[in-house]
Each structure stands twice: as C-alpha cells, then as structure tokens.
Design a protein around this motif. Structure first.
Motif, PDB file in Angstrom:
ATOM      1  N   UNK A 103       0.830  -1.209   0.000  1.00  0.00           N
ATOM      2  CA  UNK A 103       0.000   0.000   0.000  1.00  0.00           C
ATOM      3  C   UNK A 103       0.865   1.260   0.000  1.00  0.00           C
ATOM      4  N   UNK A 104       1.951   1.227   0.768  1.00  0.00           N
ATOM      5  CA  UNK A 104       2.841   2.392   0.808  1.00  0.00           C
ATOM      6  C   UNK A 104       3.508   2.628  -0.548  1.00  0.00           C
ATOM      7  N   UNK A 105       3.938   1.539  -1.187  1.00  0.00           N
ATOM      8  CA  UNK A 105       4.579   1.666  -2.491  1.00  0.00           C
ATOM      9  C   UNK A 105       3.609   2.202  -3.536  1.00  0.00           C
ATOM     10  N   UNK A 106       2.367   1.717  -3.507  1.00  0.00           N
ATOM     11  CA  UNK A 106       1.378   2.198  -4.461  1.00  0.00           C
ATOM     12  C   UNK A 106       1.077   3.675  -4.239  1.00  0.00           C
ATOM     13  N   UNK A 107       0.991   4.067  -2.973  1.00  0.00           N
ATOM     14  CA  UNK A 107       0.740   5.476  -2.657  1.00  0.00           C
ATOM     15  C   UNK A 107       1.899   6.352  -3.119  1.00  0.00           C
ATOM     16  N   UNK A 108       3.125   5.858  -2.929  1.00  0.00           N
ATOM     17  CA  UNK A 108       4.300   6.619  -3.333  1.00  0.00           C
ATOM     18  C   UNK A 108       4.347   6.768  -4.848  1.00  0.00           C
ATOM     19  N   UNK A 109       4.035   5.689  -5.581  1.00  0.00           N
ATOM     20  CA  UNK A 109       4.043   5.764  -7.039  1.00  0.00           C
ATOM     21  C   UNK A 109       2.982   6.740  -7.537  1.00  0.00           C
ATOM     22  N   UNK A 110       1.821   6.736  -6.888  1.00  0.00           N
ATOM     23  CA  UNK A 110       0.760   7.653  -7.284  1.00  0.00           C
ATOM     24  C   UNK A 110       1.170   9.107  -7.047  1.00  0.00           C
ATOM     25  N   UNK A 111       1.792   9.376  -5.892  1.00  0.00           N
ATOM     26  CA  UNK A 111       2.253  10.733  -5.591  1.00  0.00           C
ATOM     27  C   UNK A 111       3.338  11.168  -6.567  1.00  0.00           C
ATOM     28  N   UNK A 112       4.257  10.254  -6.885  1.00  0.00           N
ATOM     29  CA  UNK A 112       5.336  10.582  -7.804  1.00  0.00           C
ATOM     30  C   UNK A 112       4.802  10.845  -9.205  1.00  0.00           C
ATOM     31  N   UNK A 113       3.839  10.055  -9.621  1.00  0.00           N
ATOM     32  CA  UNK A 113       3.216  10.245 -10.935  1.00  0.00           C
ATOM     33  C   UNK A 113       2.544  11.604 -11.013  1.00  0.00           C
ATOM     34  N   UNK A 114       1.831  11.979  -9.953  1.00  0.00           N
ATOM     35  CA  UNK A 114       1.156  13.279  -9.926  1.00  0.00           C
ATOM     36  C   UNK A 114       2.173  14.418  -9.925  1.00  0.00           C
ATOM     37  N   UNK A 115       3.284  14.235  -9.204  1.00  0.00           N
ATOM     38  CA  UNK A 115       4.321  15.265  -9.164  1.00  0.00           C
ATOM     39  C   UNK A 115       4.949  15.470 -10.538  1.00  0.00           C
ATOM     40  N   UNK A 116       5.176  14.367 -11.262  1.00  0.00           N
ATOM     41  CA  UNK A 116       5.720  14.464 -12.614  1.00  0.00           C
ATOM     42  C   UNK A 116       4.766  15.253 -13.515  1.00  0.00           C
ATOM     43  N   UNK A 117       3.482  14.964 -13.417  1.00  0.00           N
ATOM     44  CA  UNK A 117       2.485  15.691 -14.200  1.00  0.00           C
ATOM     45  C   UNK A 117       2.522  17.189 -13.883  1.00  0.00           C
ATOM     46  N   UNK A 118       2.574  17.506 -12.591  1.00  0.00           N
ATOM     47  CA  UNK A 118       2.612  18.907 -12.177  1.00  0.00           C
ATOM     48  C   UNK A 118       3.878  19.596 -12.703  1.00  0.00           C
ATOM     49  N   UNK A 119       5.011  18.884 -12.663  1.00  0.00           N
ATOM     50  CA  UNK A 119       6.277  19.461 -13.141  1.00  0.00           C
ATOM     51  C   UNK A 119       6.215  19.761 -14.633  1.00  0.00           C
ATOM     52  N   UNK A 120       5.641  18.849 -15.406  1.00  0.00           N
ATOM     53  CA  UNK A 120       5.521  19.065 -16.851  1.00  0.00           C
ATOM     54  C   UNK A 120       4.595  20.234 -17.149  1.00  0.00           C
ATOM     55  N   UNK A 121       3.481  20.304 -16.418  1.00  0.00           N
ATOM     56  CA  UNK A 121       2.485  21.351 -16.689  1.00  0.00           C
ATOM     57  C   UNK A 121       2.992  22.727 -16.282  1.00  0.00           C
ATOM     58  N   UNK A 122       3.417  22.866 -15.024  1.00  0.00           N
ATOM     59  CA  UNK A 122       3.815  24.192 -14.535  1.00  0.00           C
ATOM     60  C   UNK A 122       5.198  24.606 -15.048  1.00  0.00           C
ATOM     61  N   UNK A 123       6.023  23.649 -15.454  1.00  0.00           N
ATOM     62  CA  UNK A 123       7.336  23.996 -16.001  1.00  0.00           C
ATOM     63  C   UNK A 123       7.355  24.113 -17.505  1.00  0.00           C
ATOM     64  N   UNK A 146      11.356   5.255  -6.393  1.00  0.00           N
ATOM     65  CA  UNK A 146      10.511   4.075  -6.573  1.00  0.00           C
ATOM     66  C   UNK A 146      11.092   3.252  -7.714  1.00  0.00           C
ATOM     67  N   UNK A 147      11.720   2.122  -7.411  1.00  0.00           N
ATOM     68  CA  UNK A 147      12.448   1.366  -8.439  1.00  0.00           C
ATOM     69  C   UNK A 147      11.614   0.976  -9.659  1.00  0.00           C
ATOM     70  N   UNK A 148      10.335   0.636  -9.479  1.00  0.00           N
ATOM     71  CA  UNK A 148       9.529   0.184 -10.609  1.00  0.00           C
ATOM     72  C   UNK A 148       8.644   1.295 -11.172  1.00  0.00           C
ATOM     73  N   UNK A 149       9.062   2.555 -10.991  1.00  0.00           N
ATOM     74  CA  UNK A 149       8.260   3.679 -11.475  1.00  0.00           C
ATOM     75  C   UNK A 149       8.274   3.712 -12.997  1.00  0.00           C
ATOM     76  N   UNK A 150       7.099   3.856 -13.594  1.00  0.00           N
ATOM     77  CA  UNK A 150       6.958   3.985 -15.039  1.00  0.00           C
ATOM     78  C   UNK A 150       6.436   5.391 -15.327  1.00  0.00           C
ATOM     79  N   UNK A 151       7.213   6.224 -16.028  1.00  0.00           N
ATOM     80  CA  UNK A 151       6.765   7.603 -16.260  1.00  0.00           C
ATOM     81  C   UNK A 151       5.536   7.637 -17.152  1.00  0.00           C
ATOM     82  N   UNK A 152       4.723   8.672 -17.025  1.00  0.00           N
ATOM     83  CA  UNK A 152       3.519   8.777 -17.851  1.00  0.00           C
ATOM     84  C   UNK A 152       3.894   8.951 -19.322  1.00  0.00           C
ATOM     85  N   UNK A 153       3.142   8.303 -20.191  1.00  0.00           N
ATOM     86  CA  UNK A 153       3.395   8.415 -21.620  1.00  0.00           C
ATOM     87  C   UNK A 153       2.944   9.785 -22.133  1.00  0.00           C
ATOM     88  N   UNK A 154       3.360  10.099 -23.347  1.00  0.00           N
ATOM     89  CA  UNK A 154       3.004  11.392 -23.942  1.00  0.00           C
ATOM     90  C   UNK A 154       1.487  11.564 -24.023  1.00  0.00           C
TER      91      UNK A 154
END
Length: 227
Positions: A103-123, A146-154
C-alpha cells in the motif's frame, strides 16, 4: 469429552490445589494466579504480561513459520487492543506487514506520478520529458525513489493537461528571509559616539587646513613658498 477451551483459557494452566475458588496460573510467566472462571482477569494479566508479549512478538517475527499469523487471528479483539495500547504500536503479522508495504509503495508511485504531471504542466516541459530517450537521468532519479516507477506516456500527459489546466494553481508558501540580528542598546550608543567623534575630527582637520592657507596678494610670497 470436555469442551474445548478458548484462546484465553489456553494461556493458563488449571491448579488442583483444593482451594475454595478454582485457580489457574499463567503458562508464560508461571507466576500470576487468577480465578479460573473469570476471563476478564485473565485478559488483564495477559495484556500486562511481559513474557506473553515476548512470546507473541517472537511468533510474529518468525519468517520461517506462519504460527504468528495463526496466533494473531485467534487473539480476541479486547486483548489485542489492550496490548497495542501498552506497546503503543499495532500488532502486525507478516501478511499485514506485506500488505502495508504494498500500500505504501502504491501510494508513493501515485504521488510521484502526480508530481511528474505537475512538473511538466507548470514547467512548460515537453510531454515526453520523462521518457528514457529524452532525459534518462531524470528517470533514474525517479526510480531511485521508486524502483519500478513507469513515467507517464506522452498521450497520458496530454490527457492530464486538460484536467490540470482547469485547476487553480497551488500557491507555494514563501521562504521567510533570514532575520538580521538587531543591535543592542550598547552597540547603538557606541556607534553614535564613533560617528560623532569622526565628524568632530573631520571639522578640526578642515579648520586647520583653512588656517594654514593664507590669502595671497599680488606681488607677495606665501609663507610656504620655497625661497
């Protein structure tokens, strides 16, 4: 055939000492005696019994056996709650630990995914900024978190941009500037005295220079001219 004892009663051994009230002794500390038929007293003792807590924790920590999981399932809620209150942490089996970690890993991946989205949008970054063929070092940084993090596709980034564009920009709290230490009253008085002393010295020097320069008249030699 005698009825099967419950979990609490199995932690005590009956005493045949001829006492008026049938007694039982704790199997773990082998010291505490309680009335055989009063379950509440047995629960209260087990909740405070250090040898019992050690026994329970040993079972839960044993990686080679599922005895801890079985014991935890049999534990009455009342006793479990009292023990957790005393040790100030939940009693977790291996299964519970694994589920919490997932559960912690899934939560971390979700937060990281959202952060990546925010970085792309605001940057104003390219939609494929985090893909391996673009910035592998940024992706490596994410996977250090997160070792198994998959970045969001285009395409997924493009879909998320529509939602992010309608959300208000979250304000970032400004960092408070470093506070300059305020001088003490003694330091202020000393600075004022130094300033007054410097001003007085300057006036004295200017006055001496003005007196040492005589007014010259036509045909006269100034006292400071070489003869």
């Amino acid at each position: 055939m005698p009825p099967q004892q419950g979990y609490i009663s199995r932690q005590f051994e009956a005493l045949e000492d001829g006492a008026k009230t049938p007694m039982a002794i704790c199997r773990h500390c082998n010291d505490k005696k309680v009335a055989r038929n009063i379950v509440a007293r047995k629960v209260a003792h087990l909740a405070a019994c250090e040898p019992y807590s050690t026994y329970l924790q040993t079972l839960l920590d044993d990686e080679s056996s599922n005895a801890g999981d079985k014991e935890l399932k049999q534990l009455p809620d009342e006793l479990k709650t009292k023990i957790e209150q005393r040790i100030e942490q939940p009693l977790l089996s291996k299964t519970s630990h694994a589920a919490a970690e997932v559960a912690n890993q899934e939560s971390l991946k979700s937060d990281l995914d959202d952060t990546v989205m925010q970085a792309i949008f605001h940057g104003s970054l390219p939609f494929d900024a985090f893909e391996p063929n673009k910035h592998p070092h940024i992706l490596r940084l994410c996977r250090m978190i997160t070792p198994d993090f998959v970045p969001p596709s285009r395409s997924r980034v493009a879909q998320a941009m529509v939602k992010l564009s309608t959300q208000p920009v979250q304000s970032v709290e400004p960092i408070e500037p470093l506070q300059t230490p305020q001088p003490s009253a003694i330091e202020i008085d000393y600075a004022q005295e130094e300033s007054a002393r410097a001003a007085l010295s300057s006036r004295i020097v200017n006055d001496l220079l003005s007196r040492a320069t005589p007014q010259s008249t036509p045909g006269s030699k100034r006292p400071f001219d070489l003869v």
